[in-house]
Design an enzyme around this catalytic site. Structure first.
Site, short mmCIF file in Angstrom:
data_model
loop_
_atom_site.label_atom_id
_atom_site.label_comp_id
_atom_site.label_asym_id
_atom_site.label_seq_id
_atom_site.Cartn_x
_atom_site.Cartn_y
_atom_site.Cartn_z
N ASP A 1 -8.31 25.38 -15.87
CA ASP A 1 -8.55 25.74 -14.47
C ASP A 1 -7.32 26.41 -13.85
OD1 ASP A 1 -6.93 23.56 -14.54
OD2 ASP A 1 -7.95 22.45 -12.95
N ASP B 1 -3.90 26.87 -9.45
CA ASP B 1 -4.49 25.71 -10.12
C ASP B 1 -5.60 25.15 -9.23
OD1 ASP B 1 -4.24 23.54 -12.32
OD2 ASP B 1 -4.29 22.41 -10.43
N LEU B 2 -6.78 24.94 -9.83
CA LEU B 2 -7.92 24.42 -9.08
C LEU B 2 -7.82 22.90 -9.01
CD1 LEU B 2 -10.85 26.63 -10.43
CD2 LEU B 2 -9.29 27.05 -8.52
#
Length: 547
Positions: A433, A380-381
């Site tokens: 994302d 996960d960004l």
């Protein structure tokens, strides 16, 4: 020569052979003749059947009148002693009825009904094979209907039971004093006499006709419509008709011999003409089409990329060949594009979530069979929403594409040698994302951890690509098969929980799934939910302390 002219050269010789029309015309004429003969036979049989029935109906009416004029019957109406009525007078009536046994009826019954008495059925006698026979329910219903109709005489054709043939039932009203038909004003006080007669010879002839013709024979109030080619109807009794409907199979069986003879002649002619047609069609039409069909099958079986353009002529076959060639070119391109869209994410060109789930399920099945481990890395960004909000979605999309490109290079199997083996990796975009990497043939935790650290190395001091440096990091969760889950949904859920644990630990971190971490996170979530749901006025109070 184009295809239509080739077809013409084949059709002309066949048209000259007019045997088909001649044979068909002869058969139609023969069919009409046989059908007329069979219809005449059926009409004669229907007339004989109706005559048999009418003999019984006429006899039943005459016999009933004779019984009414019998002195024993008149005494039966006058007598009040039930015992004498049943024994003395009844025996005389029974003797009279038995005299008519030679009429060839298996069953005759006689009933006297007095509607003014508490037990209206004064006398009943039945001449049949059953010595203990009693009045059946259908006959009881018949005389009750006759009483309700208020008519002086009545006539029915009634089926007594499901397994017994029907009987002719005749009713007659009798005046108690004059023994004639009562007046309309005296109808309610009059007695009712019922005679039921089984038309045995009619039933036997009916059964023979049904067996001979395979026909359906029924008695109805009018001639019944029929779709059969053979059918006949004749009047029987008052206001009734006997209907005979012969199934078409009977006539077809009669015509079978004619059909066989003409078929043999037609087959012989067809064999001779077919041999000629076969040589012509094979040379000019069939061989090129078979070749085209063979090449199409090879293309469909992926043995060839496309058919070969052999026929250069500008006829129908040549145009068909070129059309198929172009069609398969277009279909091949469309299939490639459709497969690309079905399996890959439109923005990053990585595999999409549906394809990842499908491949993960296959990997789990294989790992279960061979007893190996598998890892699911969930990425996960962090702060990606900040980039979208501040710099716009175009910048955010560009960042996702840049990360996807670098992720492809980072997780290459040839760069991840562990214990002399190359693990197999599959990476893709889950949504937004969030990304994932599937690692197969895992010997220990060092392989997925090594991959995760290579991913985190891309975010040292943010993420830099052609549009600049952005404060984006990554949180990574790892779940292992079989210890952390046995299904795709379990692995994804547990890797997601581990990712949130890494995010809560300061971001740009790695966390392996464990039950303790999952319980801590679940506990924290439950506390948050409880705090949102409670009433602070009831659960908390302010306390003052003196110092």
């Amino acid at each position: 020569m184009n295809l239509s002219r080739r077809a013409l050269t084949v059709i002309v010789p066949v048209v000259l052979l007019s045997y088909g029309i001649a044979a068909g015309s002869a058969y139609v004429a023969l069919e009409n003749t046989i059908q007329r003969l069979e219809q005449n036979r059926l009409d004669l049989a229907a007339t004989e059947l109706a005559e048999r029935f009418n003999q019984y109906s006429t006899f039943a009416e005459s016999y009933l009148i004779a019984l009414i004029e019998n002195n024993a019957f008149r005494g039966l109406l006058r007598e009040h002693d039930d015992l004498y009525r049943q024994v003395g007078l009844g025996s005389a009536i029974e003797k009279t009825i038995r005299k008519f046994a030679q009429h060839q009826s298996e069953k005759i019954s006689f009933l006297v009904v007095d509607p003014l008495k508490e037990n209206p059925e004064l006398f009943y006698f039945e001449s049949s094979n059953d010595p203990f026979a009693s009045l059946s329910e259908p006959l009881r219903n018949a005389y009750q209907q006759a009483l309700a109709s208020n008519r002086s005489s009545d006539w029915h054709y009634v089926r007594l039971t499901q397994h017994q043939p029907a009987s002719i039932v005749v009713h007659e009203r009798v005046d108690r004093i004059t023994y004639d038909k009562p007046l309309a004003s005296q109808m309610a006080e009059s007695a009712l006499v019922q005679l039921a007669l089984e038309p045995t010879q009619y039933i036997q002839l009916k059964a023979e006709l049904e067996q001979s013709y395979g026909a359906h024979i029924a008695i109805a109030s009018a001639p019944l419509p029929s779709e059969s080619k053979l059918a006949s109807a004749r009047p029987v009794g008052p206001n009734l008709h006997v209907n005979i409907h012969v199934p078409d199979q009977y006539l077809n069986h009669k015509l079978l011999g004619a059909r066989l003879t003409m078929s043999l002649i037609a087959l012989l002619m067809c064999a001779l003409s077919s041999l000629l047609l076969y040589r012509l069609v094979r040379k000019f039409i069939t061989a090129p089409i078979v070749q085209l069909e063979r090449e199409l099958s090879e293309v469909m079986d992926k043995k060839k990329e496309n058919i070969e353009l052999r026929n250069r002529a500008n006829d129908e076959l040549g145009r068909l060949e070129r059309s198929f060639h172009k069609l398969y070119d277009d279909l091949s391109q469309a299939y490639t594009q459709t497969k690309e869209l079905a399996e890959h994410d439109a923005l990053t060109k990585l595999y999409n979530m549906g394809y990842l789930n499908e491949q993960t399920q296959e990997a789990l099945s294989y790992a279960h069979r061979v007893g190996e481990s598998l890892a699911l890395i969930y990425i996960d960004l962090d702060n990606f929403k900040f980039v979208n909000d501040k710099y716009g979605h175009d910048t955010g999309d560009a960042l996702l594409k840049a990360f996807a490109h670098r992720l492809t290079r980072v997780v290459r199997a040839e760069d991840l040698v562990c214990n002399g083996k190359h693990p197999v990796t599959l990476h893709g975009r889950i949504a937004g994302d969030e990304f994932s990497v599937i690692v197969r043939h895992v010997d220990d935790h060092t392989v997925p951890e090594k991959i995760a650290r290579r991913i985190l190395a891309m975010f040292n001091q943010g993420f830099t690509f052609e549009l600049g440096r952005f404060p984006v990091s990554a949180s990574i969760g790892i779940a292992m098969y079989p210890q952390d889950g046995h299904t795709v949904s379990q692995l994804v859920s547990n890797a997601d929980n581990a990712m949130y644990q890494a995010k809560n630990s300061g971001k740009n971190k790695i966390a392996f799934y464990s039950r303790e971490l999952a319980m801590q996170m679940r506990r924290r979530i439950e506390i948050e939910q409880e705090l949102k749901a409670i009433s602070f006025d009831d659960e908390f109070r302010l306390e003052f302390m003196a110092l």
